[in-house]
Motif scaffolding. Structure first.
Motif, mmCIF file in Angstrom:
data_model
loop_
_atom_site.group_PDB
_atom_site.id
_atom_site.type_symbol
_atom_site.label_atom_id
_atom_site.label_comp_id
_atom_site.label_asym_id
_atom_site.label_seq_id
_atom_site.Cartn_x
_atom_site.Cartn_y
_atom_site.Cartn_z
ATOM 1 N N ASN A 52 -6.704 8.639 -9.337
ATOM 2 C CA ASN A 52 -6.624 8.511 -7.885
ATOM 3 C C ASN A 52 -5.594 7.469 -7.488
ATOM 4 O O ASN A 52 -4.817 7.663 -6.551
ATOM 5 N N THR A 53 -5.627 6.327 -8.208
ATOM 6 C CA THR A 53 -4.710 5.250 -7.862
ATOM 7 C C THR A 53 -3.263 5.708 -7.998
ATOM 8 O O THR A 53 -2.449 5.506 -7.098
ATOM 9 N N LEU A 54 -2.965 6.358 -9.133
ATOM 10 C CA LEU A 54 -1.588 6.818 -9.342
ATOM 11 C C LEU A 54 -1.192 7.821 -8.255
ATOM 12 O O LEU A 54 -0.087 7.746 -7.699
ATOM 13 N N GLU A 55 -2.116 8.734 -7.961
ATOM 14 C CA GLU A 55 -1.841 9.749 -6.945
ATOM 15 C C GLU A 55 -1.580 9.089 -5.576
ATOM 16 O O GLU A 55 -0.614 9.414 -4.885
ATOM 17 N N ASN A 56 -2.451 8.121 -5.243
ATOM 18 C CA ASN A 56 -2.288 7.415 -3.974
ATOM 19 C C ASN A 56 -0.961 6.686 -3.898
ATOM 20 O O ASN A 56 -0.304 6.667 -2.866
ATOM 21 N N MET A 57 -0.606 6.045 -5.029
ATOM 22 C CA MET A 57 0.633 5.289 -5.026
ATOM 23 C C MET A 57 1.807 6.233 -4.859
ATOM 24 O O MET A 57 2.790 5.921 -4.174
ATOM 25 N N ARG A 58 1.702 7.431 -5.489
ATOM 26 C CA ARG A 58 2.786 8.408 -5.359
ATOM 27 C C ARG A 58 2.899 8.860 -3.894
ATOM 28 O O ARG A 58 3.985 8.883 -3.316
ATOM 29 N N VAL A 59 1.730 9.174 -3.295
ATOM 30 C CA VAL A 59 1.720 9.647 -1.910
ATOM 31 C C VAL A 59 2.302 8.594 -0.974
ATOM 32 O O VAL A 59 3.097 8.882 -0.097
ATOM 33 N N ARG A 60 1.896 7.345 -1.182
ATOM 34 C CA ARG A 60 2.336 6.292 -0.267
ATOM 35 C C ARG A 60 3.696 5.719 -0.641
ATOM 36 O O ARG A 60 4.194 4.804 0.013
ATOM 37 N N GLY A 61 4.252 6.190 -1.739
ATOM 38 C CA GLY A 61 5.568 5.707 -2.146
ATOM 39 C C GLY A 61 5.553 4.271 -2.646
ATOM 40 O O GLY A 61 6.533 3.547 -2.492
ATOM 41 N N ILE A 62 4.414 3.842 -3.220
ATOM 42 C CA ILE A 62 4.362 2.487 -3.795
ATOM 43 C C ILE A 62 4.857 2.562 -5.228
ATOM 44 O O ILE A 62 4.417 3.419 -5.990
ATOM 45 N N GLN A 63 5.764 1.679 -5.589
ATOM 46 C CA GLN A 63 6.218 1.661 -6.978
ATOM 47 C C GLN A 63 5.263 0.800 -7.781
ATOM 48 O O GLN A 63 4.553 -0.040 -7.240
ATOM 49 N N SER A 64 5.246 1.052 -9.080
ATOM 50 C CA SER A 64 4.370 0.238 -9.907
ATOM 51 C C SER A 64 5.192 -0.457 -10.974
ATOM 52 O O SER A 64 6.364 -0.183 -11.155
ATOM 53 N N PHE B 215 -10.574 -9.426 -2.491
ATOM 54 C CA PHE B 215 -9.217 -8.883 -2.335
ATOM 55 C C PHE B 215 -9.129 -7.514 -2.985
ATOM 56 O O PHE B 215 -8.521 -6.588 -2.461
ATOM 57 N N MET B 216 -9.734 -7.411 -4.165
ATOM 58 C CA MET B 216 -9.727 -6.130 -4.857
ATOM 59 C C MET B 216 -10.418 -5.090 -3.989
ATOM 60 O O MET B 216 -9.927 -3.968 -3.827
ATOM 61 N N ALA B 217 -11.562 -5.498 -3.385
ATOM 62 C CA ALA B 217 -12.300 -4.550 -2.550
ATOM 63 C C ALA B 217 -11.468 -4.102 -1.364
ATOM 64 O O ALA B 217 -11.510 -2.940 -0.972
ATOM 65 N N SER B 218 -10.692 -5.025 -0.802
ATOM 66 C CA SER B 218 -10.001 -4.588 0.403
ATOM 67 C C SER B 218 -8.637 -3.973 0.117
ATOM 68 O O SER B 218 -8.172 -3.161 0.906
ATOM 69 N N PHE B 219 -7.986 -4.310 -0.999
ATOM 70 C CA PHE B 219 -6.663 -3.738 -1.260
ATOM 71 C C PHE B 219 -6.665 -2.640 -2.321
ATOM 72 O O PHE B 219 -5.855 -1.731 -2.275
ATOM 73 N N MET B 220 -7.555 -2.766 -3.328
ATOM 74 C CA MET B 220 -7.488 -1.803 -4.432
ATOM 75 C C MET B 220 -8.469 -0.647 -4.292
ATOM 76 O O MET B 220 -8.163 0.463 -4.705
ATOM 77 N N PHE B 221 -9.657 -0.915 -3.712
ATOM 78 C CA PHE B 221 -10.623 0.178 -3.573
ATOM 79 C C PHE B 221 -10.047 1.370 -2.804
ATOM 80 O O PHE B 221 -10.317 2.516 -3.176
ATOM 81 N N PRO B 222 -9.254 1.147 -1.733
ATOM 82 C CA PRO B 222 -8.689 2.317 -1.048
ATOM 83 C C PRO B 222 -7.826 3.162 -1.977
ATOM 84 O O PRO B 222 -7.761 4.383 -1.825
ATOM 85 N N LEU B 223 -7.178 2.497 -2.959
ATOM 86 C CA LEU B 223 -6.329 3.257 -3.896
ATOM 87 C C LEU B 223 -7.189 4.044 -4.880
ATOM 88 O O LEU B 223 -6.735 5.045 -5.439
ATOM 89 N N PHE B 224 -8.421 3.567 -5.121
ATOM 90 C CA PHE B 224 -9.280 4.231 -6.101
ATOM 91 C C PHE B 224 -9.806 5.569 -5.584
ATOM 92 O O PHE B 224 -10.202 6.431 -6.345
ATOM 93 N N MET B 225 -9.876 5.698 -4.263
ATOM 94 C CA MET B 225 -10.493 6.885 -3.676
ATOM 95 C C MET B 225 -9.512 8.062 -3.700
ATOM 96 O O MET B 225 -8.300 7.862 -3.777
ATOM 97 N N PRO B 226 -10.051 9.283 -3.643
ATOM 98 C CA PRO B 226 -9.152 10.438 -3.564
ATOM 99 C C PRO B 226 -8.240 10.300 -2.349
ATOM 100 O O PRO B 226 -8.680 9.776 -1.320
ATOM 101 N N PRO B 227 -6.974 10.742 -2.455
ATOM 102 C CA PRO B 227 -6.024 10.552 -1.363
ATOM 103 C C PRO B 227 -6.588 11.070 -0.045
ATOM 104 O O PRO B 227 -7.254 12.097 0.004
ATOM 105 N N GLY B 228 -6.321 10.336 1.010
ATOM 106 C CA GLY B 228 -6.761 10.763 2.334
ATOM 107 C C GLY B 228 -8.104 10.196 2.729
ATOM 108 O O GLY B 228 -8.481 10.255 3.886
ATOM 109 N N LYS B 229 -8.842 9.654 1.762
ATOM 110 C CA LYS B 229 -10.140 9.085 2.110
ATOM 111 C C LYS B 229 -10.071 7.571 2.005
ATOM 112 O O LYS B 229 -9.672 7.035 0.982
ATOM 113 N N THR B 230 -10.446 6.875 3.051
ATOM 114 C CA THR B 230 -10.521 5.425 2.977
ATOM 115 C C THR B 230 -11.946 5.023 3.307
ATOM 116 O O THR B 230 -12.413 5.258 4.408
ATOM 117 N N PRO B 231 -12.650 4.431 2.334
ATOM 118 C CA PRO B 231 -14.019 4.041 2.625
ATOM 119 C C PRO B 231 -14.048 2.913 3.651
ATOM 120 O O PRO B 231 -13.102 2.135 3.750
#
Lengths: 402, 369
Positions: A52-64, B215-231
């Motif tokens: 998910n993280t990689l996919e999100n980063m790709r969608v948002r254009g964030i480089q890693s 910080f992880m909860a507010s910046f990284m958790f959104p990245l963990f979720m399937p695209p388009g979903k922000t808890p």
């Protein structure tokens, strides 16, 4: 499931009927199964999150990647012990942040130890007023969130104190204002080398004397005075070094100008607020640890020391303290670690510590994963180092039973 | 011969031992035992005489209680302006929750504090208590969110103040509790993979500050979720606090597990109980009882730690104080009084919990005998 298992013997090999069921019921097999399930679940969850993280980063254009650490940071840092300006790379900014964190931690730990020990002894005082006062302090400060205390001290320091032009001057050479505290510092000159050398010589002499005294005690039981001669050697060594170095005595005094204070050393109100807040908060916990450590030594130990004819000082130094220290040290190291971790709250009042720098970098570059990973890793390494040190100390100090 | 002489002469009578009862003797023993003691007494008295009148004048005698901005400013900090509390208390206590609807968080909070008080009584510890908490949290959420029967819908981003602080600490710890039992058991497990995982988790979390988890909860958790979903941000922070508290709680519970004599495990084994039966019926009831004081300590820490959610822009009690004062140039200079006010609220909570913890410790010790 539970009710069927209740019948089976708890230890392998299970001796009931069919081989198939007994294999399933054997503890070893189930243990293996649980572990395989755990590993698979952890891998699946981890893989899902990473995907998910990689996919999100790709969608948002964030480089890693950590490559950005070499790019110029582009932001200034209010205070730093290391030369730094905004054109330097991000990794340098992180080093500055770490140095600021450690600066607060070291100063805070020293002050907390002194203050907390005094408070802890004060709580055991025979004097009713002193005892009550120390108890009130402990109960007051450990029951209010440390973040709130930091914010409060910072507000008092920056809002209630006068402007720099009207700085308070409580003691000659010290100026206190909204912009922090200025204080005199000695000017470095070549002569100070000799002073330092003299101090080193003094330390060596004191160490050598202590060793000989212990040797003499072990051989003949003769007790040589150690403390005062050692202090004398330190002072004499430093003094001789200073004299040889040509008595350098220049001191950089801060001076009041038209609008501001110039010269001398200075610390910012952010630094004072963080250090003061953490010290006041953590000292309350250290005081409790010191008190319970001293109380943990059975009264009989003191009485035995008295009956052996030890003086009060000897009793304290040879009997009480070594036993109390064994109880005190592990939880106190834990408090030191807490203080270091709590220094991360500095971000709330704008002191440029590691977390604050990570936060700024994160907001500038959007590299959330990398910044948070670096921040966590640094704290984790600090914690593990402290834990290793504590363990080493505990093994060394453990009661050796023969 | 010398000994014989000594035998013959009488030993002079020693003075009677000092009285140990009565107020005079109490004074002598506690305030004037020797010159050091007397010196300490005089020093403390001097400091008190120097400071107490000032504190009383500043905080009580000269203080302005009315929400009168002009009168407060005229004080120029020479005395406290409690008027800032009178003016802003609704905003400080309930944050951004819609003004007309603030009875909802108030009712929720009162219910929560009530159940908290009930939960403190050992005779209420039965299987219905967890059920009661689940019901309470459900009611709390329904009441706060609204969106039915004429109650307007209020999104979680608008929740704030003391109800949010209480919610995060009770629900955070409530959710951390079952998790921490599993981790504590796992850390003592014979299965190497389970044990390694649990040790790694606990040591990792205990090694990092809470703020980095937030910080992880507010910046990284959104990245963990399937695209388009922000808890929801409240949910993310809640998960962060739970994961953090679970590690500390697990260590407290492990302390209890270690104190259970080996014979208890062997007895459970010899009765033919399975692992989970043995833990549930034999080990945990004893271990948890033993660590109630440590659990209370964790609760106090979590209650204080919730103030950190301010940094990731949730408006808990600390955050809503900033909300109330930051934007208002007239009242901003009276932050100190505001800090004292919410500090008092935190202090009452923490101090009563630590007193309760001491009481329950004594009581359980008496039960055990």
């Amino acid at each position: 499931m539970a009710s069927t298992e209740q019948q089976s013997p708890a230890t392998p090999p299970a001796s009931t009927g069919g081989t198939k069921t007994s294999r399933w019921r054997s503890r070893a097999f189930r243990g293996l199964a649980y572990q395989v399930i755990l590993v698979v679940v952890v891998l699946l969850v981890g893989g899902y999150l990473a995907g998910n993280t990689l996919e999100n980063m790709r969608v948002r254009g964030i480089q890693s990647g950590f490559g950005f650490f070499l790019q110029p940071a582009g932001f200034g840092i209010g205070e730093s012990m290391i030369e730094y300006d905004s054109s330097e790379p991000y990794w340098k900014a992180f080093v500055v942040g770490l140095s600021n964190t450690l600066r607060v931690a070291v100063v805070g730990i020293v002050l907390t130890t002194l203050f907390g020990t005094l408070l802890g002894i004060g709580r055991l005082s025979r004097n009713f007023l002193l005892r009550t006062l120390c108890t009130a302090y402990v109960e007051l400060f450990r029951n209010v969130p440390v973040l709130l205390q930091l914010l409060m001290w910072y507000f008092v320091l920056t809002d209630w104190l006068p402007d720099m032009s009207a700085a308070l001057n409580p003691v000659t050479g010290f100026f206190l204002s909204k912009n922090g505290l200025s204080f005199p510092i000695p000017v470095w000159s070549a002569g100070h080398f000799a002073t330092l050398l003299g101090l080193g010589g003094g330390i060596a002499a004191a160490w050598w004397h202590a060793r000989r005294a212990r040797h003499a005690f072990e051989i003949s039981g003769a007790q040589w005075p150690v403390l005062w001669p050692a202090i004398g050697m330190l002072v004499a060594g430093t003094l001789i070094g200073w004299l040889v170095g040509g008595m350098p005595g220049a001191i950089d005094m801060p001076e009041r100008g038209e609008l501001n204070i110039s010269g001398g050393g200075a610390v910012t109100p952010e630094f004072i607020a963080v250090t003061m807040g953490l010290t006041i908060y953590t000292a309350a916990f250290v005081a409790e640890i010191v008190r319970s450590g001293i109380q943990a030594v059975p009264r009989g130990q003191s009485e035995a020391a008295n009956s052996l004819g030890l003086s009060r000082a000897q009793n304290l130094r040879l009997v009480l303290l070594p036993q109390a220290m064994r109880v005190i040290i592990p939880p106190v190291t834990n408090q030191y670690l807490n203080l270091t971790k709590n220094s991360s709250l500095a971000v709330a009042i704008g002191y440029p510590d590691l977390v604050s720098i990570s936060n700024t970098t994160l907001n500038q570059t959007g590299r959330a994963v990398e910044c948070i990973l670096v921040m966590m890793t640094v704290y984790l390494v600090l914690s593990l180092l402290t834990a290793a040190l504590t363990n080493w100390y505990n093994t060394r100090m453990a009661i050796k039973e023969r | 011969m010398a000994a014989a002489n000594a035998m013959r002469s009488l030993i002079a009578a020693r003075p009677a031992p000092p009285r140990t009862a009565g107020s005079l003797s109490w004074l002598r023993r506690n305030l004037f035992a020797d010159w050091k003691n007397t010196l300490a007494t005089l020093l403390v008295v001097a400091v008190l005489v120097d400071w107490l009148p000032f504190v009383i004048e500043w905080g009580i005698v000269d203080a302005v209680l009315r929400p009168d901005n002009a009168a407060c400013r005229a004080l120029e900090h020479a005395a406290a302006c409690w008027g800032v509390i009178a003016e802003k208390y609704r905003l400080i206590l309930f944050g951004r929750f819609p003004f007309a609807e603030q009875w909802r968080p108030l009712v929720g909070m009162v219910m929560m504090v009530g159940l908290l008080a009930v939960s403190c009584l050992p005779r209420m510890w039965n299987r219905w208590l967890p059920v009661a908490w689940v019901v309470l949290f459900t009611c709390f959420f329904v009441l706060m969110r609204g969106g039915f029967a004429g109650l307007s819908f209020v999104e979680t981003a608008q929740w704030g103040g003391l109800p949010l602080t209480l919610l995060l600490s009770t629900l955070g710890l409530g959710a951390a509790f079952p998790l921490s039992i599993l981790i504590a058991l796992g850390r003592r497990s014979h299965l190497p993979a389970v044990r390694a995982f649990c040790i790694g988790y606990v040591e990792l979390i205990r090694g990092i500050p809470l703020i980095s988890v937030l910080f992880m909860a507010s910046f990284m958790f959104p990245l963990f979720m399937p695209p388009g979903k922000t808890p929801d941000v409240l949910l993310r922070v809640f998960v962060g606090i739970t994961l953090f508290a679970a590690a500390y709680l697990a260590e407290a519970i492990r302390g209890g597990l270690q104190a259970i004599p080996k014979g208890q495990f062997e007895a459970a084994d010899s009765l033919g109980l399975t692992y989970w039966q043995a833990q549930r019926k034999v080990v945990l009831p004893q271990a948890l009882r033993m660590v109630i004081p440590s659990i209370m300590n964790s609760f106090i820490s979590t209650f204080k730690d919730t103030s950190l959610v301010t940094i990731v822009s949730l408006y808990d009690l600390t955050g809503s104080l900033g909300l109330a004062l930051n934007g208002d140039a007239n009242w901003r200079q009276f932050y100190f009084e505001g800090y004292l006010f919410i500090g008092l609220i935190y202090w009452i909570g923490c101090f009563s919990m630590s007193r309760y913890s001491q009481w329950i410790e004594r009581r359980l010790a008496a039960d055990a005998v």
